[in-house]
Structure formats: structure tokens, C-alpha cells
Design an enzyme around this catalytic site. Structure first.
Site, PDB file in Angstrom:
ATOM      1  N   TYR A   1       0.857  -1.183   0.000  1.00  0.00           N
ATOM      2  CA  TYR A   1       0.000   0.000   0.000  1.00  0.00           C
ATOM      3  C   TYR A   1       0.889   1.228   0.000  1.00  0.00           C
ATOM      4  O   TYR A   1       1.878   1.299   0.753  1.00  0.00           O
ATOM      5  CB  TYR A   1      -0.889   0.008   1.251  1.00  0.00           C
ATOM      6  CG  TYR A   1      -1.707   1.264   1.453  1.00  0.00           C
ATOM      7  CD1 TYR A   1      -1.423   2.140   2.510  1.00  0.00           C
ATOM      8  CD2 TYR A   1      -2.761   1.596   0.611  1.00  0.00           C
ATOM      9  CE1 TYR A   1      -2.172   3.289   2.714  1.00  0.00           C
ATOM     10  CE2 TYR A   1      -3.510   2.752   0.801  1.00  0.00           C
ATOM     11  CZ  TYR A   1      -3.216   3.603   1.853  1.00  0.00           C
ATOM     12  OH  TYR A   1      -3.939   4.751   2.050  1.00  0.00           O
ATOM     13  N   ASP A  50       9.334   2.673  -1.226  1.00  0.00           N
ATOM     14  CA  ASP A  50       8.369   3.378  -0.373  1.00  0.00           C
ATOM     15  C   ASP A  50       8.721   3.060   1.082  1.00  0.00           C
ATOM     16  O   ASP A  50       8.331   2.012   1.612  1.00  0.00           O
ATOM     17  CB  ASP A  50       6.943   2.935  -0.719  1.00  0.00           C
ATOM     18  CG  ASP A  50       5.934   3.638   0.169  1.00  0.00           C
ATOM     19  OD1 ASP A  50       4.718   3.428  -0.025  1.00  0.00           O
ATOM     20  OD2 ASP A  50       6.342   4.376   1.084  1.00  0.00           O
ATOM     21  N   LYS A 107       5.425   9.446   8.239  1.00  0.00           N
ATOM     22  CA  LYS A 107       5.313   8.914   9.605  1.00  0.00           C
ATOM     23  C   LYS A 107       6.412   9.454  10.536  1.00  0.00           C
ATOM     24  O   LYS A 107       6.344  10.596  10.981  1.00  0.00           O
ATOM     25  CB  LYS A 107       5.275   7.385   9.564  1.00  0.00           C
ATOM     26  CG  LYS A 107       4.045   6.841   8.782  1.00  0.00           C
ATOM     27  CD  LYS A 107       4.009   5.347   8.755  1.00  0.00           C
ATOM     28  CE  LYS A 107       2.949   4.836   7.790  1.00  0.00           C
ATOM     29  NZ  LYS A 107       1.588   4.849   8.343  1.00  0.00           N
TER      30      LYS A 107
HETATM   31  P1  KE4 Z   1      -0.262   8.507   4.423  1.00  0.00           P
HETATM   32  O1  KE4 Z   1      -0.823   9.215   3.203  1.00  0.00           O
HETATM   33  O2  KE4 Z   1      -1.305   7.740   5.195  1.00  0.00           O
HETATM   34  O3  KE4 Z   1       0.565   9.449   5.313  1.00  0.00           O
HETATM   35  O4  KE4 Z   1       0.806   7.430   3.912  1.00  0.00           O
HETATM   36  C1  KE4 Z   1       0.402   6.472   2.986  1.00  0.00           C
HETATM   37  C2  KE4 Z   1       1.362   5.299   3.039  1.00  0.00           C
HETATM   38  C3  KE4 Z   1       2.330   5.184   2.061  1.00  0.00           C
HETATM   39  N1  KE4 Z   1       3.216   4.161   2.076  1.00  0.00           N
HETATM   40  C4  KE4 Z   1       3.197   3.239   3.070  1.00  0.00           C
HETATM   41  C5  KE4 Z   1       4.202   2.128   3.046  1.00  0.00           C
HETATM   42  C6  KE4 Z   1       2.239   3.319   4.096  1.00  0.00           C
HETATM   43  O5  KE4 Z   1       2.226   2.384   5.079  1.00  0.00           O
HETATM   44  C7  KE4 Z   1       1.296   4.370   4.099  1.00  0.00           C
HETATM   45  C8  KE4 Z   1       0.217   4.495   5.152  1.00  0.00           C
HETATM   46  N2  KE4 Z   1       0.132   3.415   6.077  1.00  0.00           N
HETATM   47  C9  KE4 Z   1      -1.178   3.197   6.682  1.00  0.00           C
HETATM   48  C10 KE4 Z   1      -1.061   2.035   7.674  1.00  0.00           C
HETATM   49  N3  KE4 Z   1      -0.764   0.813   7.067  1.00  0.00           N
HETATM   50  C11 KE4 Z   1      -1.701   4.425   7.326  1.00  0.00           C
HETATM   51  C12 KE4 Z   1      -2.919   4.237   8.193  1.00  0.00           C
HETATM   52  C13 KE4 Z   1      -4.108   4.936   7.656  1.00  0.00           C
HETATM   53  O6  KE4 Z   1      -4.318   4.885   6.422  1.00  0.00           O
HETATM   54  O7  KE4 Z   1      -4.849   5.516   8.462  1.00  0.00           O
END
Ligand code: KE4
Length: 435
Positions: free
Chosen positions: A152, A247, A275
């Protein structure tokens, strides 16, 4: 998902809060990961957090293994990070003009991740991956992107794509609102499958702009790269002139100060971060080879912009966090406690006679309820989700807050003590007997 057996903890105020929120926000949340869709029941509303603990609005104290989905590697409300935010806030919250705080955070990232020669700060991981893909396409003049099932990268239209009729075919939309046109340039492969990657390059090599992957997957649960997988991606991208994007939104500063690329010794062309780099405030970043980054507006022609990119409060929090990680490395401690927790959860599942697979990299790990090693989505998708939901709520009843999905990694912090880890293991011993 059926609602689990009633939990014994008091959720009265959370349930009222959820019902109120549900009248105002889709699903009562601002991100679906928080909605407990995978485990049933209604989410707990949090009042405050400190160190390894969350405190919900019903007064329950929870030992936290989500850590805001990764950022809280040094525990909640770290005093140095809080002071940095308060100090920055006293000077205003946003200027719409450059600040030295942005430069300081950029310097810390460049120093920590040598493959990042230049970078751009944005507001989320999604913005980072979306921009990195646009840059790869702009720089190569090519359209097609390879991603992997179970990986993701945020809610980027071109990555909200499911595998087509056969994995070697181009993708199909995986969400309403994503068009055929958007998804047709995305190829979905099985993670850790070097043969499939080779075949995709054989078939599409000259049309491929980039390969984007999680160098350690967190988003199908914790799935490490098999020996040779990252190396194959690097070699094939180099051979065919495609951009390799790691990523590291989740793994950056989590699995090592230099991220997964330091831990596994493979160098991408671009890296995306999020993060931890924001210390819990909204920061994302994409960066890498200067010859690529210099193609981003206004240095180059690839457009990307953001009103609050490099926000003074967020960059203050991020810089404070990275300096703490740099100057007093928590990684040996996290490795030691990670092994303790992994061994304990494995022991608990074994004693309960439950098919399981514990997979860990540093302080991120997953207890999969399946009977085989998980190398990709094919195996991950066989996990027993009902069992996981019972495990989740059983742990909540014992004051332990695990990720609310089988397909998320757990994270713990440098404020989790050996005693906290042992309490977690004891809770798992009890819960796993009954799931
Ligand atoms: P954000 O747009 O949520 O800051 O990041 C997206 C993203 C991109 N790449 C990786 C590897 C990620 O894990 C994420 C976001 N992770 C999720 C949890 N698996 C965020 C939790 C949520 O969507 O509320």
C-alpha cells in the site's frame, strides 16, 4: 465482519462518540484503518497518550502497539518533541514562505539516507508516493508502473489498482472513482516473485517508468523481502532505465536509522518517507538522485506543490525526532525487545496449538494466523481473519491494543519496557487459548 463477543471493557463514551462522529464523517472516521472494519465492533476514542500508553475517553489504559501506525517510535508525547512543537507554535503556525526549519529537516534526512541527494517535503506519505511516480514518469517519458499485491502506497489513484485477469496483465480499478484509463498503466505483481518481475520487464521493459515497492511490507502484515528480491528489482530497473522507488513511509527510520535500504544494502533511485519523519505531525518526503529531483518544479518541469509543505510545526517535530534517533540510537534496544516479543508471541501461539507465522523486522512484526510463511499476498490472504478479530478484542480486554487488522504490522516504541513486553505475552498466552 461479525461483531465479536461483547468486550468486558467500558466503551460507553466511545460508542456515543462514534455514533456522533458517524453522522458527520464517513464511517465516523477520518481514515478507514481506524474504523475497526476488520475486527468488528466500534473504535475506541482516544483522549490522550503518553509513552507506550493510550488513554481512551472511557478511562481505559491501553498498551499501544499501533503507535499512530508507525510514527511513535520513541513513545507518545516525547517531551523533546512536544517542546519543539510548542516553541515553533509560539512563533506562528505557517508562513507560506521558506524557513530554515525545512532546510534543517532536509539536512537530517540527507545525512541519514545517502541515496537521498535532494528531496521535497510534502504533507503525507500519499503525496510523497504520488509525486515520486509523477517524477519517474516525467523523467523517463514512460507511462507504466509496477507495484505489488499487498503493498500500500497511500490513496494514489494509479495505485488503487487490483491485479488484472492475470498478474502479467495491466491493472483494473480497485476503487470506485478510479478510471480504467488511470489503472491501465499499472502492473500488479506478486511480492517476492523475481520470475514475475523478470517476465514483466521482458514484456513491458521499455514502457516501464518505475517499480514502486515496500522494501519491507507492512501493509499486508510484516513481509520481509526474500534474499535476492530487492537486488533483482534494482538490477532490472538499472538494465531497462526504469526508476526504482522504495516506499519507506513505514520502514524509514523504523527498521534502521537509514531505513530498509541501509538494513538490506540495496539503493533505490527515489525514496518516499512519512510517519516518523514528522514526529507525529503531517510530513511526507520524496527524494533521491539529484538528476531526478532537479526535474521537479521550479528547478525542472515536473509539477508538484503544497500550501503547508514544510510547515514550521511539522518540521520542528520531525527534526527533533530525527535528532533524538540519531544521537541516542534506540535500534539495538528495539531489536532486543522485538526478539523478546516475537519469541513470546510464537510460544503463546504454539502452546495454544494455533497455526501461526511470526514475521519481524526490528520493531515491526506480525503474528499471522496461517500455517505457512507469508512471502506475498497469496499466502497472506489465507489467514484466519475471524481468529484475528477474537485475538484483537481479547487483547483489548486485557489492556493491550494491537493493530486492528491481520494485514497491518504492529509497532512498539523505545518506551515499551521488558515488563510491558512480558505483560503482552502473558495476555496473548491467555487469549490464544480461547480463539
Ligand atoms: P499517508 O498518506 O497515510 O501518510 O501514507 C500512505 C502510506 C504510504 N506508504 C506506506 C508504506 C504506508 O504504510 C502508508 C500508510 N500506512 C497506513 C497504515 N498501514 C496508514 C494508516 C491509515 O491509512 O490511516
Amino acid at each position: 465482519m461479525s461483531t465479536p463477543t461483547k468486550t468486558s471493557i467500558n466503551q460507553q463514551r466511545s460508542i456515543a462518540a462514534f455514533d456522533r462522529a458517524s453522522g458527520l464523517m464517513p464511517g465516523g472516521v477520518n481514515s478507514p484503518a481506524r474504523a475497526f472494519g476488520a475486527v468488528g465492533g466500534k473504535p475506541l476514542f482516544i483522549e490522550r497518550a503518553e509513552g507506550p500508553f493510550l488513554f481512551d475517553i472511557d478511562g481505559n489504559r491501553l498498551l499501544d502497539y499501533i503507535g499512530s501506525w508507525g510514527p511513535m517510535i520513541l513513545g507518545h508525547a516525547h517531551p523533546v518533541v512536544i517542546e519543539a512543537i510548542q516553541s515553533a507554535a509560539s512563533r506562528g503556525t505557517s508562513y507560506g514562505a521558506p524557513t530554515e526549519a525545512e532546510t534543517e529537516l532536509a539536512e537530517l534526512i540527507v545525512e541519514a539516507v545517502p541515496s537521498v541527494e535532494k528531496l521535497r517535503l510534502v504533507n503525507s506519505g500519499t503525496e510523497a508516493t504520488m509525486s515520486a511516480i509523477r517524477l519517474a514518469r516525467g523523467a523517463t517519458g514512460r507511462d507504466q508502473v509496477i507495484k505489488f499485491s499487498g503493498n500500500y502506497h497511500g490513496h494514489v489513484d494509479s495505485l488503487l489498482v487490483a491485479a488484472g485477469s492475470s498478474a502479467a496483465n495491466l491493472g483494473v480499478p480497485d476503487s470506485p472513482g478510479v478510471t480504467e484509463g488511470t489503472s491501465r498503466d499499472t502492473l500488479i505483481l506478486e511480492y517476492n516473485d523475481v520470475g514475475a518481475l523478470q517476465a514483466a520487464f521482458d514484456k513491458h521493459g521499455q514502457e516501464l517508468a518505475c517499480v514502486i515497492l515496500e522494501p519491507v511490507v507492512g501493509n499486508m502484515g510484516c513481509v520481509p523481502p526474500r534474499p535476492g528480491f530487492l537486488e533483482a528489482a534494482r538490477e532490472l530497473c538499472t538494465k531497462h532505465g526504469a526508476v526504482l522507488i522504495f516506499d519507506e513511509v513505514m520502514t524509514g527510520f523504523r527498521v534502521a536509522y537509514g531505513g530498509a535500504q541501509q538494513r538490506f544494502g540495496v539503493t533505490p533511485d527515489l525514496t518516499t518517507l512519512g510517519k516518523i519523519v514528522g514526529g507525529g505531525l503531517p510530513v511526507g518526503a520524496y527524494g533521491g538522485r539529484a538528476d531526478l529531483m532537479d526535474q521537479v518544479l521550479p528547478a525542472g518541469k515536473v509539477f508538484q506543490a503544497g500550501t503547508l509543505s514544510g510547515n514550521p510545526l511539522a518540521t520542528a517535530a520531525g527534526a527533533a525526532m530525527l535528532k533524538l534517533l540519531r544521537d541516542d540510537s534506540p535500534y539495538p534496544y528495539l531489536e532486543e525487545q522485538g526478539q523478546r516479543l516475537a519469541d513470546g508471541l510464537t510460544r503463546a501461539a504454539s502452546r495454544a496449538g494455533i497455526p501461526h507465522q511470526l514475521q519481524r523486522v526490528g520493531s515491526m512484526m506480525t503474528l499471522f494466523f496461517c500455517d505457512q510463511a507469508v512471502h506475498g499476498w497469496t499466502e497472506a490472504s489465507t489467514c484466519n481473519r475471524e481468529r484475528f478479530a477474537k485475538y484483537f478484542w481479547g487483547m483489548v480486554e486485557r489492556g493491550v491494543y494491537m493493530p486492528c487488522s491481520q494485514f497491518e504490522a504492529l509497532f512498539f516504541s523505545a518506551t515499551h519496557t521488558a515488563e510491558h513486553i512480558d505483560q503482552t505475552i502473558d495476555a496473548a498466552e491467555a487469549v490464544l487459548q480461547d480463539v
